[in-house]
Scaffold this motif. Sequence first.
Motif, PDB file in Angstrom:
ATOM      1  N   ILE A  50      10.710  14.682 -24.129  1.00 37.48           N
ATOM      2  CA  ILE A  50       9.579  15.267 -23.274  1.00 37.48           C
ATOM      3  C   ILE A  50       9.251  14.660 -21.927  1.00 37.48           C
ATOM      4  N   SER A  51       9.132  13.308 -22.025  1.00 37.06           N
ATOM      5  CA  SER A  51       8.386  12.468 -20.810  1.00 37.06           C
ATOM      6  C   SER A  51       9.647  12.585 -19.751  1.00 37.06           C
ATOM      7  N   SER A  52      10.960  12.494 -20.184  1.00 34.36           N
ATOM      8  CA  SER A  52      12.012  12.463 -19.246  1.00 34.36           C
ATOM      9  C   SER A  52      11.997  13.744 -18.467  1.00 34.36           C
ATOM     10  N   TYR A  53      11.695  14.698 -19.097  1.00 36.82           N
ATOM     11  CA  TYR A  53      11.874  16.008 -18.531  1.00 36.82           C
ATOM     12  C   TYR A  53      10.626  16.254 -17.450  1.00 36.82           C
ATOM     13  N   ALA A  54       9.690  15.933 -18.006  1.00 31.91           N
ATOM     14  CA  ALA A  54       8.607  15.883 -16.858  1.00 31.91           C
ATOM     15  C   ALA A  54       8.750  15.158 -15.622  1.00 31.91           C
ATOM     16  N   GLU A  55       9.084  13.952 -15.814  1.00 29.85           N
ATOM     17  CA  GLU A  55       9.688  13.303 -14.623  1.00 29.85           C
ATOM     18  C   GLU A  55      10.697  13.870 -13.745  1.00 29.85           C
ATOM     19  N   PHE A  56      11.799  14.811 -14.685  1.00 29.73           N
ATOM     20  CA  PHE A  56      12.722  15.309 -13.902  1.00 29.73           C
ATOM     21  C   PHE A  56      11.952  16.444 -12.813  1.00 29.73           C
ATOM     22  N   GLN A  57      10.960  17.162 -13.949  1.00 34.40           N
ATOM     23  CA  GLN A  57      10.323  18.224 -13.026  1.00 34.40           C
ATOM     24  C   GLN A  57       9.634  17.884 -11.691  1.00 34.40           C
ATOM     25  N   ASP A  58       8.892  16.559 -11.850  1.00 36.60           N
ATOM     26  CA  ASP A  58       8.322  16.081 -10.862  1.00 36.60           C
ATOM     27  C   ASP A  58       9.137  15.887  -9.618  1.00 36.60           C
ATOM     28  N   THR A  59      10.175  15.204  -9.794  1.00 35.41           N
ATOM     29  CA  THR A  59      11.492  14.897  -9.016  1.00 35.41           C
ATOM     30  C   THR A  59      12.042  15.935  -8.365  1.00 35.41           C
ATOM     31  N   HIS A  60      12.129  16.971  -9.009  1.00 36.08           N
ATOM     32  CA  HIS A  60      12.947  18.301  -8.639  1.00 36.08           C
ATOM     33  C   HIS A  60      11.873  19.014  -7.870  1.00 36.08           C
ATOM     34  N   VAL A  61      10.428  18.996  -7.934  1.00 43.80           N
ATOM     35  CA  VAL A  61       9.524  19.473  -7.107  1.00 43.80           C
ATOM     36  C   VAL A  61       9.719  18.814  -5.791  1.00 43.80           C
ATOM     37  N   MET A  62       9.655  17.577  -5.432  1.00 41.38           N
ATOM     38  CA  MET A  62       9.643  16.782  -4.368  1.00 41.38           C
ATOM     39  C   MET A  62      10.779  16.963  -3.690  1.00 41.38           C
ATOM     40  N   ILE A  63      12.140  17.054  -4.274  1.00 41.76           N
ATOM     41  CA  ILE A  63      13.431  17.441  -3.687  1.00 41.76           C
ATOM     42  C   ILE A  63      13.543  18.633  -2.941  1.00 41.76           C
ATOM     43  N   PHE A  64      12.951  19.744  -3.836  1.00 42.91           N
ATOM     44  CA  PHE A  64      13.043  21.206  -3.313  1.00 42.91           C
ATOM     45  C   PHE A  64      11.834  21.799  -2.431  1.00 42.91           C
ATOM     46  N   MET A  65      10.911  21.360  -2.971  1.00 48.20           N
ATOM     47  CA  MET A  65       9.495  21.924  -2.096  1.00 48.20           C
ATOM     48  C   MET A  65       8.985  20.932  -1.162  1.00 48.20           C
ATOM     49  N   GLY A  66       8.820  19.625  -1.829  1.00 48.38           N
ATOM     50  CA  GLY A  66       8.350  18.821  -0.886  1.00 48.38           C
ATOM     51  C   GLY A  66       9.191  18.666   0.468  1.00 48.38           C
ATOM     52  N   PHE A  67      10.310  18.110   0.257  1.00 50.58           N
ATOM     53  CA  PHE A  67      11.228  18.115   1.348  1.00 50.58           C
ATOM     54  C   PHE A  67      11.249  19.284   2.299  1.00 50.58           C
ATOM     55  N   GLY A  68      11.549  20.307   1.270  1.00 47.34           N
ATOM     56  CA  GLY A  68      11.923  21.936   1.945  1.00 47.34           C
ATOM     57  C   GLY A  68      10.525  22.194   2.770  1.00 47.34           C
ATOM     58  N   PHE A  69       9.463  22.254   2.244  1.00 45.67           N
ATOM     59  CA  PHE A  69       8.647  22.590   3.181  1.00 45.67           C
ATOM     60  C   PHE A  69       8.202  21.670   4.320  1.00 45.67           C
ATOM     61  N   LEU A  70       8.244  20.236   4.045  1.00 44.82           N
ATOM     62  CA  LEU A  70       8.239  19.248   5.253  1.00 44.82           C
ATOM     63  C   LEU A  70       9.196  19.692   6.251  1.00 44.82           C
ATOM     64  N   ALA A  71      10.471  20.268   6.125  1.00 40.69           N
ATOM     65  CA  ALA A  71      11.481  20.588   7.138  1.00 40.69           C
ATOM     66  C   ALA A  71      10.982  21.683   7.893  1.00 40.69           C
ATOM     67  N   THR A  72       9.800  22.333   7.896  1.00 41.61           N
ATOM     68  CA  THR A  72       9.479  23.769   8.472  1.00 41.61           C
ATOM     69  C   THR A  72       8.669  23.467   9.778  1.00 41.61           C
ATOM     70  N   PHE A  73       8.441  22.096  10.134  1.00 38.82           N
ATOM     71  CA  PHE A  73       7.431  21.778  11.157  1.00 38.82           C
ATOM     72  C   PHE A  73       7.666  22.184  12.578  1.00 38.82           C
ATOM     73  N   LEU A  74       9.022  22.254  12.797  1.00 38.70           N
ATOM     74  CA  LEU A  74       9.638  22.849  14.129  1.00 38.70           C
ATOM     75  C   LEU A  74       9.261  24.287  14.384  1.00 38.70           C
ATOM     76  N   LEU A  75       8.910  24.762  15.437  1.00 35.43           N
ATOM     77  CA  LEU A  75       8.527  26.174  15.602  1.00 35.43           C
ATOM     78  C   LEU A  75       9.723  27.053  15.409  1.00 35.43           C
ATOM     79  N   ARG A  76      10.898  26.509  16.047  1.00 33.56           N
ATOM     80  CA  ARG A  76      12.124  27.443  16.045  1.00 33.56           C
ATOM     81  C   ARG A  76      13.244  27.150  15.212  1.00 33.56           C
ATOM     82  N   TYR A  77      12.609  26.319  14.064  1.00 31.53           N
ATOM     83  CA  TYR A  77      13.752  25.602  13.081  1.00 31.53           C
ATOM     84  C   TYR A  77      13.148  25.750  11.626  1.00 31.53           C
TER      85      TYR A  77
END
Length: 379
Positions: A50-77
């Motif tokens: 359960i602990s390992s799965y929680a860490e996997f979820q946190d890392t998963h959020v960073m990879i797909f949501m964190g870096f994903g939203f961070l890549a939206t700062f350019l107006l035309r990209y």
Amino acid sequence: MAPQYAPSLRSRLPLVAFLLETIFILLFVFFVKIEQRELIDRESDSKLFISSYAEFQDTHVMIFMGFGFLATFLLRYGFSGSGFNMLLAAMAIQWAVLMNGFLLPQRHHRKEIHISMKSVIEAELCAASALVAMGAVHGKTNPVQLLLMALVEVTGFVVNQWILRTLFLADPVYSIMLLHVFGALFGVMVSWVLHREGIKPVHEKEKTDRKTGLLAMFGTLFLWMFWPSFNSALVRDLKLKLTVIYGTYLSLAVSVVMAMSVSMLTSAKGKMNMVHVQSSALSGGVAIGVAMTAVHMPWIAMTIGFCAALLSALGFRYMKNHMLLAFECHDTCSVLNVHAVPGILGWFALLFLRLASDESTVTFPEVEYLETPAGQEVL
């Protein structure tokens, strides 16, 4: 930046993606098996899972949501950046599972790769290195180029880990936390290779607005909140894990304050530049991620975050344009200042802490792998 009318990728992207996925599926058929958890019925093993799965979820959020939203700062990209991030991460994780299984120890059992929660977390950390490299060429590459770059970057990163672990006997935690420095330098070199005339210090396609800035700030918040899990995901010892979590949080807190202060101080109008804040606020987590298991005092973690944010914010403000003029290297997200410089600072902090220790040698706990009677990993 990409041309105004990019050529159609209809004849290239589906073909490349279909070919790569077919190869991956065939490799998984012959080499990859799911780890058999014979001890999962025990209460202690269930808690560990359960602990390992929680860490996997946190890392998963960073990879797909964190870096994903961070890549939206350019107006035309914005939409392209978040979509390409998802495509790149999904492909890089699959390739990282295979590369880790073939090259790294404790992953290859009797010509089979045993996939587990731990191996998936490590694969996502490798994918994070590819996403860091993507930041240097953000807005200047198409998805086909990004896919090929990700495969090469992940391959080089895993080979680098293998060299550090086998030839230099480096701890697995330290070898994989090199992802920030390796990814940033790899991306900068790719940006240097792809450089062409016409890219000015302030390109008209690098504009941002309130909407894209707000989405990018969401990505920063996701990364900032889950960074303690990102740094502690490979640490199994409970006391050391808590130390890493507390140290990472304190370092991140100090880096936020310093990023905002330096941004306002270096502004001609005395205002905060949120692009500086979004990047430099994470530098403390990058720096302490390297020296995390050697930091046992809160003030040391805070000092590392202070120095990392200071160097990152100043580098973002003054160094980015000079890199373009002096070396013809256009670093869109300034990953050199956000990841490479704080990562190198973390290595210097680790070296200093080891030399300053009262003991002649410092024992840094390695990643603990639970073994079944057959020698298989249970995590």
